[in-house]
Design an enzyme around this catalytic site. Structure first.
Site, mmCIF file in Angstrom:
data_model
loop_
_atom_site.group_PDB
_atom_site.id
_atom_site.type_symbol
_atom_site.label_atom_id
_atom_site.label_comp_id
_atom_site.label_asym_id
_atom_site.label_seq_id
_atom_site.Cartn_x
_atom_site.Cartn_y
_atom_site.Cartn_z
ATOM 1 N N VAL A 185 26.119 -36.150 -21.322
ATOM 2 C CA VAL A 185 27.031 -35.089 -20.914
ATOM 3 C C VAL A 185 27.040 -33.939 -21.917
ATOM 4 O O VAL A 185 27.388 -32.803 -21.580
ATOM 5 C CB VAL A 185 28.459 -35.675 -20.749
ATOM 6 C CG1 VAL A 185 29.043 -36.067 -22.107
ATOM 7 C CG2 VAL A 185 29.393 -34.690 -20.037
ATOM 8 N N LYS A 186 26.618 -34.206 -23.147
ATOM 9 C CA LYS A 186 26.690 -33.209 -24.212
ATOM 10 C C LYS A 186 25.726 -32.041 -24.003
ATOM 11 O O LYS A 186 25.876 -30.989 -24.645
ATOM 12 C CB LYS A 186 26.413 -33.865 -25.562
ATOM 13 C CG LYS A 186 27.396 -34.976 -25.939
ATOM 14 C CD LYS A 186 28.780 -34.447 -26.208
ATOM 15 C CE LYS A 186 29.683 -35.524 -26.811
ATOM 16 N NZ LYS A 186 31.014 -35.014 -27.152
ATOM 17 N N ASP A 187 24.733 -32.204 -23.145
ATOM 18 C CA ASP A 187 23.822 -31.090 -22.866
ATOM 19 C C ASP A 187 24.590 -29.869 -22.373
ATOM 20 O O ASP A 187 24.252 -28.725 -22.689
ATOM 21 C CB ASP A 187 22.806 -31.482 -21.783
ATOM 22 C CG ASP A 187 21.794 -32.501 -22.269
ATOM 23 O OD1 ASP A 187 21.846 -32.882 -23.450
ATOM 24 O OD2 ASP A 187 20.943 -32.915 -21.458
#
Length: 453
Positions: free
Chosen positions: A43-45
């Site tokens: 999700v950090k993208d």
């Protein structure tokens, strides 16, 4: 033709997947937002792109500059993808509790990795918070991301993840469940969803050793709650600016063991290979099941890929060493199976006490059976020797037979653990197991404690 200009164009629009077996006891529709479909597998993208673009726009990040960030691994991966496409250097500062896979992956995509100790205060100069700030001060043309307090983090999820979930559920979502680390995901998604429908409940998953749950419930930042934990990606010993507690309806805490066990359950029961925080999220969701009704639509977010935990939660030896592997130790033979080929350490009746002490030191043990030509006739343990020495300093030159206690009970290989445990008392710390080949092995209280779940 249909294609993306570069890998960053594939970020987002991750699928919702219905969960079936792992949430069978939940009387509601449970959907997983599977963020491993992002190119950096987490999700950090999403927020990595947003933070860099915002820093470029206001001049904090200059062309050819160096990006510096403290990360548990996933944010570093997202930043690395953007840095490659946009031509930046990247230094990732990571704590030593993170998996080796995360460190190797970061190096593979060109990041320089600096490893810092986990068990230090955030203000300690060795902490990954402090080291990140110091490197940013020392490195020319650099920018310190600070995902914890950089509000572009939560804004990315307000602009992207929240709208995706709302659209995918056709506005029918009633609960959002997610692990909380920097707070960007829960706050950004929570803000968007509550603007659409204030009745949607936002639940945060915390871990033991983190301050979030108590602070949310009492407003007290309790440093006594802070201690080292194994679970990765959630929980904090600080209060990041991205965590908007006013948007969160409640927290539940999940143990390290439960997080690890449920990480494996998701893979085995749903075929979804995701990371440690997903296991925590599912166990937390199960702990909250009384809050859900049959008509509810519960969305739980899976942060990252299981590939980053192959050496940890998906490794039987790693799980077994920590008592996380749910094995059925039913008999005495199960306890001694790993050392049946080792010689039992004994001491003879006529040997001196000093010989027993030397043997205890050499083999790092606390109890020794005493033998003579007839077999087992007694036992000594470190507590008895300590008491004897405090009474008479010359005891080390006396024969063992003068200080030994009763012999340890002897059980068969087939004896159940429940029956073995009955032999332990304040006066008896060990049991001998007859290996049925003329040899014996020993089971101690410590061996039994290691089996406890």
């Amino acid at each position: 033709m249909e294609y993306s200009e570069n890998i960053l164009g594939t970020i987002g629009n991750t699928p919702l997947v219905k969960l079936n077996k792992v949430t069978a006891e939940v009387d509601a529709l449970v959907l997983a937002k599977v963020e491993t479909f992002n190119p950096g597998n987490s999700v950090k993208d999403r927020m990595a792109v947003k933070m860099i673009e915002d820093a470029e726009a206001d001049g904090r990040l200059q062309p050819g500059g160096t990006i510096i960030e403290g990360t548990s691994g996933n944010t570093g991966m997202g930043l690395a993808l953007v840095a490659i496409i946009k031509g930046y250097k990247l230094i990732c500062v990571i704590s030593d509790k993170q998996s080796k896979e995360k460190m190797d992956i970061l190096r593979a995509v060109g990041a320089k990795v600096v490893v810092c100790p986990t068990d230090v205060e955030p203000t300690d100069p060795r902490s990954y918070y402090s080291v990140s700030k110091r490197l940013a001060e020392e490195t020319p043309n650099s920018w310190y991301v600070n995902q914890y307090d950089n509000l572009s983090n939560s804004l990315a999820h307000y602009e992207q993840t929240g709208p995706e979930i709302w659209k995918q559920t056709e506005g029918k979502i009633t609960h959002f469940v997610v692990g909380v680390g920097t707070g960007g995901t829960i706050s950004g998604v929570g803000k968007y969803l509550k603007e659409k429908n204030p009745n949607i409940k936002i639940w945060g998953i915390d871990t033991y050793g983190s301050v979030f749950k108590k602070y949310h419930e009492t407003g007290i930042f309790d440093e006594n709650e802070i201690y080292s934990y194994i679970t990765e990606g959630i929980g904090e010993d600080i209060l990041p600016k991205n965590v908007d507690f006013s948007l969160i309806d409640g927290f539940t805490k999940v143990t390290d063991k439960d997080a690890a066990v449920y990480t494996r359950k998701i893979a085995l029961e749903e075929g979804i290979f995701v990371g440690n925080s997903a296991g925590a999220a599912i166990k937390g969701l199960l702990q909250l099941k009384e809050h859900f009704k049959p008509e509810d639509v519960v969305v739980v977010l899976f942060h990252d890929s299981g590939s980053r935990y192959v050496g940890k939660m998906f490794n039987d030896d790693w799980m077994r060493e920590r008592g996380f592997l749910e094995e059925d130790f039913a008999k005495a033979e199960d306890v001694v199976k790993d050392h049946v080929d080792k010689q039992l350490v004994v001491v003879r009746t006529e040997e001196l006490v000093s010989h027993a002490i030397d043997r205890m030191r050499k083999h790092d043990i606390s109890q020794i059976p005493v033998v003579d030509i007839t077999g087992f006739v007694g036992s000594v343990d470190e507590t008895d020797l300590f008491r004897s020495y405090m009474v008479d300093k010359n005891v080390i030159d006396k024969p063992i037979k003068e200080v030994m206690g009763k012999p340890f009970p002897i059980v068969k290989l087939s004896t159940s653990i429940e029956e073995v445990s009955r032999f332990f008392s304040k006066d008896n710390d060990a049991v001998l197991v007859d290996l049925e080949n003329g040899n014996h092995q020993i089971i101690t209280k410590s061996d039994i404690i290691r089996l406890m779940k």
